[in-house]
Design a protein around this motif. Sequence first.
Motif, mmCIF file in Angstrom:
data_model
loop_
_atom_site.group_PDB
_atom_site.id
_atom_site.type_symbol
_atom_site.label_atom_id
_atom_site.label_comp_id
_atom_site.label_asym_id
_atom_site.label_seq_id
_atom_site.Cartn_x
_atom_site.Cartn_y
_atom_site.Cartn_z
ATOM 1 N N ASP A 1 25.470 -11.093 15.646
ATOM 2 C CA ASP A 1 25.717 -10.648 17.022
ATOM 3 C C ASP A 1 25.040 -11.559 18.038
ATOM 4 O OD1 ASP A 1 23.041 -9.894 17.175
ATOM 5 O OD2 ASP A 1 23.426 -7.771 17.520
ATOM 6 N N ASP A 2 24.317 -12.577 17.556
ATOM 7 C CA ASP A 2 23.650 -13.515 18.466
ATOM 8 C C ASP A 2 24.599 -14.614 18.944
ATOM 9 O OD1 ASP A 2 21.280 -12.157 18.278
ATOM 10 O OD2 ASP A 2 20.403 -13.486 16.769
ATOM 11 N N GLU B 1 26.682 -14.325 22.858
ATOM 12 C CA GLU B 1 25.810 -13.302 22.291
ATOM 13 C C GLU B 1 26.337 -11.904 22.594
ATOM 14 O OE1 GLU B 1 21.623 -13.603 23.113
ATOM 15 O OE2 GLU B 1 21.242 -11.631 22.239
ATOM 16 N N SER C 1 24.497 -9.074 21.279
ATOM 17 C CA SER C 1 23.429 -8.211 20.765
ATOM 18 C C SER C 1 23.520 -6.831 21.399
ATOM 19 C CB SER C 1 22.060 -8.826 21.055
ATOM 20 O OG SER C 1 21.871 -9.975 20.258
ATOM 21 N N ASN D 1 19.508 -12.232 12.401
ATOM 22 C CA ASN D 1 19.334 -11.884 13.803
ATOM 23 C C ASN D 1 17.957 -12.280 14.303
ATOM 24 O OD1 ASN D 1 20.450 -10.451 16.167
ATOM 25 N ND2 ASN D 1 18.625 -9.180 15.897
ATOM 26 N N THR E 1 24.216 -6.579 14.691
ATOM 27 C CA THR E 1 24.014 -7.262 13.398
ATOM 28 C C THR E 1 24.310 -6.299 12.254
ATOM 29 O OG1 THR E 1 22.224 -8.508 14.439
ATOM 30 C CG2 THR E 1 22.318 -8.542 12.032
HETATM 31 MN MN MN Z 1 21.157 -10.107 18.154
#
Ligand code: MN
Length: 252
Positions: free
Chosen positions: A8-9, A37, A39, A92, A106
């Motif tokens: 998720d980054d 990103e 996050s 992550n 993540t």
């Molecule tokens: Mn992240």
Amino acid sequence: MRMLITNDDGVYSPGITALAQVAATFGEVRIVAPDVERSSAGQSITASRPLTYKRTLGTDIETYRVNGTPSDCVALGAHNWEKVDVVLSGINLGSNLGNAMWHSGTLAAAKQAALFGLRGIAFSTPSTDTEPDFSVLKPWVSVVLKLLLDLPDACLLNVNLPAGMPRGILWTRQSVRLYDGKVVAAKDPMGRSHFWFTVIPLEKSEEGTDRHAIEQGYVSITPLRLDITDYEQLAKAKSEFAFDKITFDLKP
Ligand code: MN
């Protein structure tokens, strides 16, 4: 062994490169990750607009970027590459412990894999002032991956690596405590109000939990499941409120 790598980054995070490089020693890998990103996106999917799936050059590993969420990447990645065995998410930059599991993009990617009947393993490490030393973490990711790939019944796993050299590996449960999120009010340079959501680290954690393991310098592995039913409450409710024995008089 066919492994889809996401995070998720974003596709350009050093954490995803490190994870893909370790995974490549176990089998075929392909990276499909968000173009920016995402996050704290949780397990959201993009349902109100179409998505793109574009080849990204510059790495030795076949890589695609998606203008969507981590869960979108799992769906598209598995659609465009048949017979994926396992989805790996991370590494992550920021741990995903305890209550963070509800927001983590993540971990959500691993959960999305489990929803599709694939195996999903999420990897996270604390975010500090300096970038994690992946040369230290990669051998540990390799050991964990070997261990978990040999446990085919464990379909959904949350792995956290400590900052610095780990002391070992512990099996853990999720730390569930009062929610530690805060809303912080502030003003922008124009004097307008805005708000930040922050997560304040808890000071104490219980032994046996993911958070405790990381605080003690261990790698934490938590087996998870998609079924979040509270079976104790279900049994209690069924015995106390047996609906088939209750007459409802709801006439207006
Ligand atoms: Mn992240």
